[in-house]
Enzyme design. Structure first.
Site, PDB file in Angstrom:
ATOM      1  N   LYS A   1      -2.332   9.069   2.588  1.00  0.00           N
ATOM      2  CA  LYS A   1      -0.962   8.562   2.743  1.00  0.00           C
ATOM      3  C   LYS A   1      -1.045   7.172   3.365  1.00  0.00           C
ATOM      4  CE  LYS A   1       3.202  10.310   5.069  1.00  0.00           C
ATOM      5  NZ  LYS A   1       3.647  11.385   5.959  1.00  0.00           N
TER       6      LYS A   1
ATOM      7  N   SER B   1      11.474   8.432   9.814  1.00  0.00           N
ATOM      8  CA  SER B   1      10.805   7.139   9.588  1.00  0.00           C
ATOM      9  C   SER B   1      11.072   6.654   8.175  1.00  0.00           C
ATOM     10  CB  SER B   1       9.296   7.284   9.794  1.00  0.00           C
ATOM     11  OG  SER B   1       9.012   7.603  11.121  1.00  0.00           O
TER      12      SER B   1
ATOM     13  N   ARG C   1      14.365  18.993  13.387  1.00  0.00           N
ATOM     14  CA  ARG C   1      15.698  18.393  13.216  1.00  0.00           C
ATOM     15  C   ARG C   1      16.680  19.362  12.573  1.00  0.00           C
ATOM     16  NH1 ARG C   1      13.090  13.516  10.078  1.00  0.00           N
ATOM     17  NH2 ARG C   1      12.095  15.388   9.314  1.00  0.00           N
TER      18      ARG C   1
ATOM     19  N   HIS D   1      11.697  10.187  17.644  1.00  0.00           N
ATOM     20  CA  HIS D   1      10.339  10.408  18.167  1.00  0.00           C
ATOM     21  C   HIS D   1      10.306  10.138  19.676  1.00  0.00           C
ATOM     22  CE1 HIS D   1       8.790   9.216  13.931  1.00  0.00           C
ATOM     23  NE2 HIS D   1       8.598  10.512  14.061  1.00  0.00           N
TER      24      HIS D   1
HETATM   25  O1  PNS Z   1       4.918  12.632  11.083  1.00  0.00           O
HETATM   26  P1  PNS Z   1       4.392  13.616  10.084  1.00  0.00           P
HETATM   27  O2  PNS Z   1       3.860  12.883   8.875  1.00  0.00           O
HETATM   28  O3  PNS Z   1       5.388  14.668   9.731  1.00  0.00           O
HETATM   29  O4  PNS Z   1       3.140  14.368  10.782  1.00  0.00           O
HETATM   30  C1  PNS Z   1       2.402  15.337  10.085  1.00  0.00           C
HETATM   31  C2  PNS Z   1       1.121  15.729  10.844  1.00  0.00           C
HETATM   32  C3  PNS Z   1       0.370  14.491  11.280  1.00  0.00           C
HETATM   33  C4  PNS Z   1       1.484  16.535  12.075  1.00  0.00           C
HETATM   34  C5  PNS Z   1       0.264  16.621   9.900  1.00  0.00           C
HETATM   35  O5  PNS Z   1       0.212  16.034   8.640  1.00  0.00           O
HETATM   36  C6  PNS Z   1      -1.160  16.811  10.401  1.00  0.00           C
HETATM   37  O6  PNS Z   1      -1.380  17.441  11.407  1.00  0.00           O
HETATM   38  N1  PNS Z   1      -2.112  16.218   9.676  1.00  0.00           N
HETATM   39  C7  PNS Z   1      -3.507  16.267  10.027  1.00  0.00           C
HETATM   40  C8  PNS Z   1      -4.316  17.076   9.021  1.00  0.00           C
HETATM   41  C9  PNS Z   1      -4.260  18.540   9.326  1.00  0.00           C
HETATM   42  O7  PNS Z   1      -4.558  18.984  10.424  1.00  0.00           O
HETATM   43  N2  PNS Z   1      -3.831  19.317   8.330  1.00  0.00           N
HETATM   44  C10 PNS Z   1      -3.687  20.744   8.485  1.00  0.00           C
HETATM   45  C11 PNS Z   1      -2.284  21.084   8.920  1.00  0.00           C
HETATM   46  S1  PNS Z   1      -1.087  20.349   7.819  1.00  0.00           S
END
Ligand code: PNS
Length: 164
Positions: free
Chosen positions: A41, A128, A90, A17
């Site tokens: 989550k 993570s 990745r 990150h």
């Molecule tokens: O680190 P992560 O868990 O892979 O991040 C995921 C993240 C935060 C980018 C994604 O879950 C997100 O944008 N969540 C917010 C809700 C949202 O906008 N959902 C619609 C697209 S998935």
């Protein structure tokens, strides 16, 4: 002024990150790191812990700020007047999911683009969830998280293990 958002769970922030943070920050005037506060989550590290860990490791990057967000990423991006979302890739396995989210986000807000940065080779395996698993079994996380965070992560798992 170009504003970028780097969203994620950062539970906890890893060296992978941090690499994406440093590289994204060079591409915009301001980079806002969006720490997801998602009721579905439950993270191991609290919102405040996750935010503070990022602030600690990004302290020497002047154009970075950290904030929480709930709800949709596109709404957070709008509130912050961001032009671009950064995500790290990745492996090909990340791509399908990330492409779907990027396309969905563009459908919801067409003026918002997603830029993918290829993870550095040395971080390609890093996540993570692996950090959490290794820390849970008292493994060595020194090549996975920034040095300053090692005691914080280890202390967290000592606390968790002492309660079980
Ligand atoms: O680190 P992560 O868990 O892979 O991040 C995921 C993240 C935060 C980018 C994604 O879950 C997100 O944008 N969540 C917010 C809700 C949202 O906008 N959902 C619609 C697209 S998935």
């Amino acid at each position: 002024m170009r504003i970028g958002i780097y969203p994620g769970s950062f539970d906890p922030v890893t060296l992978g990150h941090l690499d994406i943070i440093k590289r994204s920050a060079k591409l915009v005037d301001k980079l806002i790191i969006g720490v997801l506060n998602n009721s579905k989550k439950v993270p191991v590290f609290t919102n405040q812990e996750r935010k503070e860990m990022i602030e600690t490791v990004a302290a020497d990057i002047p154009n970075v700020e950290v904030d929480y967000f709930t709800g949709l990423l596109v709404d957070f991006a709008k509130e912050k007047q961001a032009d671009v979302i950064f995500r790290g890739l990745r492996a090909v396995s990340d791509f399908e999911y990330e492409l779907q989210i990027a396309q969905l986000n563009r459908t919801l807000r067409p003026e918002l683009d997603t830029v993918f940065l290829a993870a550095s080779v040395e971080h390609a395996y890093l996540s993570s969830s692996l950090v959490r698993e290794i820390a849970q079994y008292r493994g060595d996380i020194s090549s996975l998280v920034p040095e300053e965070l090692i005691p914080i992560v280890e202390r967290k798992y000592q606390e968790i293990l002492s309660k079980t």
